[in-house]
Every structure is written in C-alpha cells, then in structure tokens.
Design a protein around this motif. Structure first.
Motif, PDB file in Angstrom:
ATOM      1  N   ALA A  41       0.837  -1.206   0.000  1.00 26.59           N
ATOM      2  CA  ALA A  41       0.000   0.000   0.000  1.00 26.59           C
ATOM      3  C   ALA A  41       0.869   1.253   0.000  1.00 26.59           C
ATOM      4  O   ALA A  41       0.601   2.209  -0.741  1.00 26.59           O
ATOM      5  CB  ALA A  41      -0.924  -0.016   1.220  1.00 26.59           C
ATOM      6  N   ILE A  42       1.893   1.249   0.823  1.00 28.86           N
ATOM      7  CA  ILE A  42       2.782   2.421   0.888  1.00 28.86           C
ATOM      8  C   ILE A  42       3.476   2.618  -0.458  1.00 28.86           C
ATOM      9  O   ILE A  42       3.590   3.745  -0.955  1.00 28.86           O
ATOM     10  CB  ILE A  42       3.821   2.263   2.023  1.00 28.86           C
ATOM     11  CG1 ILE A  42       3.108   2.205   3.371  1.00 28.86           C
ATOM     12  CG2 ILE A  42       4.837   3.406   1.993  1.00 28.86           C
ATOM     13  CD1 ILE A  42       3.986   1.723   4.521  1.00 28.86           C
ATOM     14  N   TYR A  43       3.899   1.524  -1.049  1.00 32.53           N
ATOM     15  CA  TYR A  43       4.545   1.622  -2.364  1.00 32.53           C
ATOM     16  C   TYR A  43       3.614   2.257  -3.388  1.00 32.53           C
ATOM     17  O   TYR A  43       3.988   3.205  -4.090  1.00 32.53           O
ATOM     18  CB  TYR A  43       4.985   0.232  -2.834  1.00 32.53           C
ATOM     19  CG  TYR A  43       5.564   0.241  -4.232  1.00 32.53           C
ATOM     20  CD1 TYR A  43       6.878   0.632  -4.463  1.00 32.53           C
ATOM     21  CD2 TYR A  43       4.788  -0.128  -5.334  1.00 32.53           C
ATOM     22  CE1 TYR A  43       7.407   0.661  -5.739  1.00 32.53           C
ATOM     23  CE2 TYR A  43       5.306  -0.104  -6.615  1.00 32.53           C
ATOM     24  CZ  TYR A  43       6.622   0.293  -6.817  1.00 32.53           C
ATOM     25  OH  TYR A  43       7.141   0.331  -8.082  1.00 32.53           O
ATOM     26  N   LYS A  44       2.407   1.752  -3.464  1.00 36.93           N
ATOM     27  CA  LYS A  44       1.463   2.269  -4.465  1.00 36.93           C
ATOM     28  C   LYS A  44       1.120   3.733  -4.209  1.00 36.93           C
ATOM     29  O   LYS A  44       1.006   4.528  -5.142  1.00 36.93           O
ATOM     30  CB  LYS A  44       0.187   1.415  -4.489  1.00 36.93           C
ATOM     31  CG  LYS A  44       0.451   0.056  -5.121  1.00 36.93           C
ATOM     32  CD  LYS A  44      -0.819  -0.767  -5.311  1.00 36.93           C
ATOM     33  CE  LYS A  44      -0.490  -2.047  -6.092  1.00 36.93           C
ATOM     34  NZ  LYS A  44      -1.667  -2.939  -6.226  1.00 36.93           N
ATOM     35  N   ALA A  48       7.957  -4.864  -1.347  1.00 33.98           N
ATOM     36  CA  ALA A  48       6.719  -4.443  -2.009  1.00 33.98           C
ATOM     37  C   ALA A  48       6.710  -4.836  -3.487  1.00 33.98           C
ATOM     38  O   ALA A  48       5.732  -5.404  -3.980  1.00 33.98           O
ATOM     39  CB  ALA A  48       6.540  -2.933  -1.860  1.00 33.98           C
ATOM     40  N   VAL A  49       7.801  -4.557  -4.167  1.00 36.19           N
ATOM     41  CA  VAL A  49       7.858  -4.855  -5.605  1.00 36.19           C
ATOM     42  C   VAL A  49       7.794  -6.365  -5.837  1.00 36.19           C
ATOM     43  O   VAL A  49       7.156  -6.831  -6.778  1.00 36.19           O
ATOM     44  CB  VAL A  49       9.133  -4.259  -6.240  1.00 36.19           C
ATOM     45  CG1 VAL A  49       9.312  -4.754  -7.663  1.00 36.19           C
ATOM     46  CG2 VAL A  49       9.055  -2.730  -6.222  1.00 36.19           C
ATOM     47  N   SER A  50       8.415  -7.098  -4.962  1.00 34.24           N
ATOM     48  CA  SER A  50       8.394  -8.550  -5.101  1.00 34.24           C
ATOM     49  C   SER A  50       6.970  -9.098  -4.939  1.00 34.24           C
ATOM     50  O   SER A  50       6.546 -10.011  -5.674  1.00 34.24           O
ATOM     51  CB  SER A  50       9.360  -9.136  -4.069  1.00 34.24           C
ATOM     52  OG  SER A  50       9.001 -10.437  -3.739  1.00 34.24           O
ATOM     53  N   ILE A  51       6.221  -8.533  -4.012  1.00 38.76           N
ATOM     54  CA  ILE A  51       4.835  -8.968  -3.824  1.00 38.76           C
ATOM     55  C   ILE A  51       4.000  -8.607  -5.056  1.00 38.76           C
ATOM     56  O   ILE A  51       3.182  -9.407  -5.534  1.00 38.76           O
ATOM     57  CB  ILE A  51       4.212  -8.307  -2.573  1.00 38.76           C
ATOM     58  CG1 ILE A  51       5.015  -8.619  -1.319  1.00 38.76           C
ATOM     59  CG2 ILE A  51       2.759  -8.747  -2.399  1.00 38.76           C
ATOM     60  CD1 ILE A  51       5.119 -10.068  -0.992  1.00 38.76           C
ATOM     61  N   ILE A  52       4.248  -7.412  -5.577  1.00 35.87           N
ATOM     62  CA  ILE A  52       3.516  -6.989  -6.773  1.00 35.87           C
ATOM     63  C   ILE A  52       3.868  -7.880  -7.960  1.00 35.87           C
ATOM     64  O   ILE A  52       2.997  -8.250  -8.756  1.00 35.87           O
ATOM     65  CB  ILE A  52       3.823  -5.501  -7.075  1.00 35.87           C
ATOM     66  CG1 ILE A  52       3.150  -4.629  -6.008  1.00 35.87           C
ATOM     67  CG2 ILE A  52       3.363  -5.111  -8.472  1.00 35.87           C
ATOM     68  CD1 ILE A  52       3.573  -3.177  -6.047  1.00 35.87           C
ATOM     69  N   ARG A  53       5.130  -8.240  -8.045  1.00 40.59           N
ATOM     70  CA  ARG A  53       5.549  -9.176  -9.102  1.00 40.59           C
ATOM     71  C   ARG A  53       4.783 -10.495  -8.993  1.00 40.59           C
ATOM     72  O   ARG A  53       4.223 -10.984  -9.973  1.00 40.59           O
ATOM     73  CB  ARG A  53       7.058  -9.416  -8.984  1.00 40.59           C
ATOM     74  CG  ARG A  53       7.634 -10.483  -9.911  1.00 40.59           C
ATOM     75  CD  ARG A  53       9.155 -10.343  -9.962  1.00 40.59           C
ATOM     76  NE  ARG A  53       9.853 -11.541 -10.406  1.00 40.59           N
ATOM     77  CZ  ARG A  53       9.954 -11.930 -11.675  1.00 40.59           C
ATOM     78  NH1 ARG A  53       9.399 -11.203 -12.610  1.00 40.59           N
ATOM     79  NH2 ARG A  53      10.590 -13.030 -11.995  1.00 40.59           N
TER      80      ARG A  53
END
Ligand SMILES: [Mn+2]
Ligand SMILES: [Mn+2]
Ligand SMILES: [Mn+2]
Ligand SMILES: [Mn+2]
Lengths: 218, 218
Positions: B12-15, B71-76
């Motif tokens: 969420a923070i990343y987005k 965060a990016v890994s989860i989004i991936r």
DNA sequence: AATAAAATTTAGATTAGTCTAAAAATATAA
DNA sequence: TTATATTTTTAGACTAATCTAAATTTTATT
C-alpha cells in the motif's frame, strides 16, 4: 471462514483419525503441529463451537462431517498443487511439500476445480498419495510396503509413507521412484535389510527405508 | 520473515508513494487497507523497527530500499499469478484480483521464477499493469487515458486504472479490452462523455469510464 | 497571530493463537 | 486396589493486529 490455523488442525485430526481411529488424542495433535497440548485443547474447544469436531473432555476428538469436508478439501488442494509444481513448474518431488502447505489454504472452489482440469484430473500426487475428488471421495492405499515382500517377489512402487526431503532425495538416488519395478533378491534375517533389483541394478536398503515404500505386487 | 499484514502495508505504501510522492500519509494508508489510522501508526512503528520504512512522527512514511524490494516482489507475484489464472486456468480479467491477493504472499524466490518462466516471462498482467522483473525493475505506464484524446484521434487500449469487477465487466461488454483499437468520434463539451468507435461499433462512455482507460496513441 | 479544523498519535481494551506452570483426570503398575 | 505415571485441562500471561476515545500536532482559516 476458517483460519489457516484451524484448517491445519482439521487436517491433522483427519490424518490422525486414519491411523488412530476414533478419539484422536490431544498429544498426538500437538506432536504433528509442533505445538503444546494446552494450545490444542484451546483450539479443539473452538472447533467444537464451530461444529467442526465433536469432543468430550479427556476422551479425544472426532471430526464431524463438516470438519471432515474441510480437511479433505484442504488435502485435495495440497495434492493438486503438488502435481502442478512437479508437472508444470518442474520442481522435484522433494521440493514441493512446503509450498503446497501454503497454497492449500487458498480454498476457493473455482480455483481448485480449474486447477484440477488444467492438470487433467490427476488421481495421485507426486508421492503417490490419492487426490480426493471434488465430492471428497478418497481411495486409500492398500499400504503394502516393500518390507512386506518376500525374496523373489516383484512389485511396482506406488507411493511413500514418509515425505521428508532426505528420504525422497535418497530414494531418487537409488532410482526408487514412482512407477519403478523392484524385485527382492535377498533379505537379511537379523534386521530385514533388503537387496533389491531396480533398473537392472542391485541396491541395498534398510528396513527403515523399505517399510516406508508403498508397493503393488506384480 | 514478514507477515501477510506487513506485506500488505508495504504494498500500500509503495502504491501510494507512486501517486502522493514523498511522505505517504497515515490516513491514505488506512483508507486503502480499510483499517483505522491508529492501527496504521502502530504498524508503521513496527515497520520502522524492521528498517522497512523511514518515519518521523506526523511527517508521513517512506519505504527504504529493503521495504521497496519487498513491495515490488509482492507486486511481481501478484501480477504473475494473475497472468497464470487468466492464461492457464481461463479465468476472466475481472475474476483474478482477489485470488492473486492471496497467492502473492507465497513469496518464495524459486516459485516466482519458475512461474515466470512457465508463463513465458510476460511483461504485463491481464489489466495491462507492468510486471516487475526479477531484479525489481518496473516500467511505469505513461498514463495517457482515453479521456485525454481529442476528436478524431486513434489509440490502442493498454491498461486500466480502476480494477473493480463492475468496471472490468462493463468494459468487456463494450469490447473495450486490452489491445482493442478505439477512435474518438465525438466529445460532449458539458461532461466529456465520449462517442468512440470500437470494432466498427459506436459506443458512448462517460468521463468516469474513459479517464480510467489507459491508451497508447497510434 | 489566534482559532478552528483536520490529521495523527497515544492510551487502553479486545481477539486469536500461543506458552508455562499447576491442577485434575485417566491409565498403568505394584 | 492403592500408588505412580501419563495425559489432559485450566489458569494466567504474552504477542500481533486491531479498535475506540482522547490527546496532541499540524494545517487551514479567519
Ligand atoms: Mn505434501
Ligand atoms: Mn504429497
Ligand atoms: Mn490485481
Ligand atoms: Mn492486475
């Protein structure tokens, strides 16, 4: 909905009731789930409130139909995902269990059925364990193990009773994989160590190893 | 390891930091995660202890490199699983998000890489969102939307900014799917309602709908 | 600059799941 | 059949994640 923890308890109780029969013991559950008996008692009460198990103090626990259905459904997911990981993502049979432990809890009917279809409705997982069908029917293995055979008998390997990485890895080295044909050449009387012929090669395995290999005589 | 909850906060923070820029606000996080600001403050402190975010009271929060990587890994994972569900299990693009929300947390490097390979290293998910590569590089969309076009311009649909079932479903009915070519025929001055040509059919869509459709001019 | 409004944090409570230590019940053995 | 050992349950405490209500800080408005 059920939490991951609840699902793991139901699965453990299901598996134990196949072995122990009626009245699964608190200690046995604690053992499998690597938790303490007091924690198990607490959870059993909760599952009893949810009508997932029937329970009388000190008398062990039994799954209700509702509880069994959840357990079998989780096991179905687990085994389907193991097939996926091995068949589609090229994992080895000793690598998939832990991943399947996580994937199994995404317990969505449509996903399970689509996955099943995608995999071609497999009947067994990579360890030879039967996959329950979508109605929860499950055919249990006969449980004849390699250690039950006598000298001269031949059989096909159809499953394993022990799922540790080290055991599966060891079996693979010996080419004792699912579908392999074995012939018993010799049994040491003292400790039941076996000489077996696999793929024209002779191998020696301990009773500890042979009693965990499920076979079908031919 | 990080809990599912921690991972969801980081995501969420990343987005939000992509939109809001520096110093993501407590309220915005609470809003996305459907929780309360006080809960967010607690979690931010925890993530700060774990060096996942940098944080000064009342000043908002920023991801550290470590936090961004997670965060990016989860989004991936999320986007790869969405591709899997659509391409391999024949789910529709409006059905996959919730399942991917669960699957994304099985954050095992080997599984992600094998899945990526199995899918043929896709660059975009079923909603046109870019899939970060294994080093965490991610190419963001230009963010030109259909509503930015003028009468007479042509474009290809490359993504959506809104992921709700009802929006995706509606788009599909209008044949406004990824890859479709659109031509703007008319724009109402009052409220920017658009007439567009898709597959030789003329369709009318509101500004609310057109401003969430990411396109590439041709 | 003073005041009102909004955002954020703190304080204190709650729930799920776990634990240790102690008590109670059951099983086993003398 | 009493005593001992084992199993199981209870009592009380802890952590993670959440909440409500109150206090504090920041921002916006007069
Ligand atoms: Mn397994
Ligand atoms: Mn298995
Ligand atoms: Mn999604
Ligand atoms: Mn998506």
């Amino acid at each position: 909905m059920n939490s991951f923890t609840e699902e793991n308890y139901l699965k453990a109780i299901y598996k134990l009731s196949l072995k122990e029969g009626q009245g699964v013991s608190t200690n046995a559950i604690a053992d499998i789930l690597k938790t303490k008996p007091s924690s198990v008692t607490d959870m059993i009460k909760k599952l009893a409130d949810k009508k997932m198990v029937s329970y009388q103090k000190y008398q062990g626990v039994n799954l209700t139909k509702k509880g069994r259905d959840v357990a079998v459904s989780i096991i179905r997911n687990h085994r389907l995902w193991e097939v996926f990981l091995v068949e589609k993502l090229n994992f080895k049979w000793d690598e998939v269990h832990d991943l399947a432990e996580e994937l199994e809890h995404i317990n969505t009917h449509k996903l399970t059925e689509r996955l099943d279809e995608f995999l071609g409705f497999p009947k067994f997982d990579p360890h030879g364990d039967p996959i329950p069908d979508k109605d929860g029917n499950i055919v249990q293995h006969k449980d004849i193990t390699l250690s039950d055979l006598s000298t001269g008998e031949k059989a096909v390997i159809v499953g394993v009773k022990e799922h540790s990485k080290s055991y599966l890895n060891y079996l693979e080295q010996l080419q004792l994989v699912l579908g392999a044909e074995v012939e018993v050449k010799d049994i040491v009387e003292f400790d039941a160590t076996m000489s077996v012929l696999v793929n024209k090669k002779q191998t020696i395995i301990s009773n500890q190893a042979s009693k965990n290999l499920i076979v079908k005589k031919i």
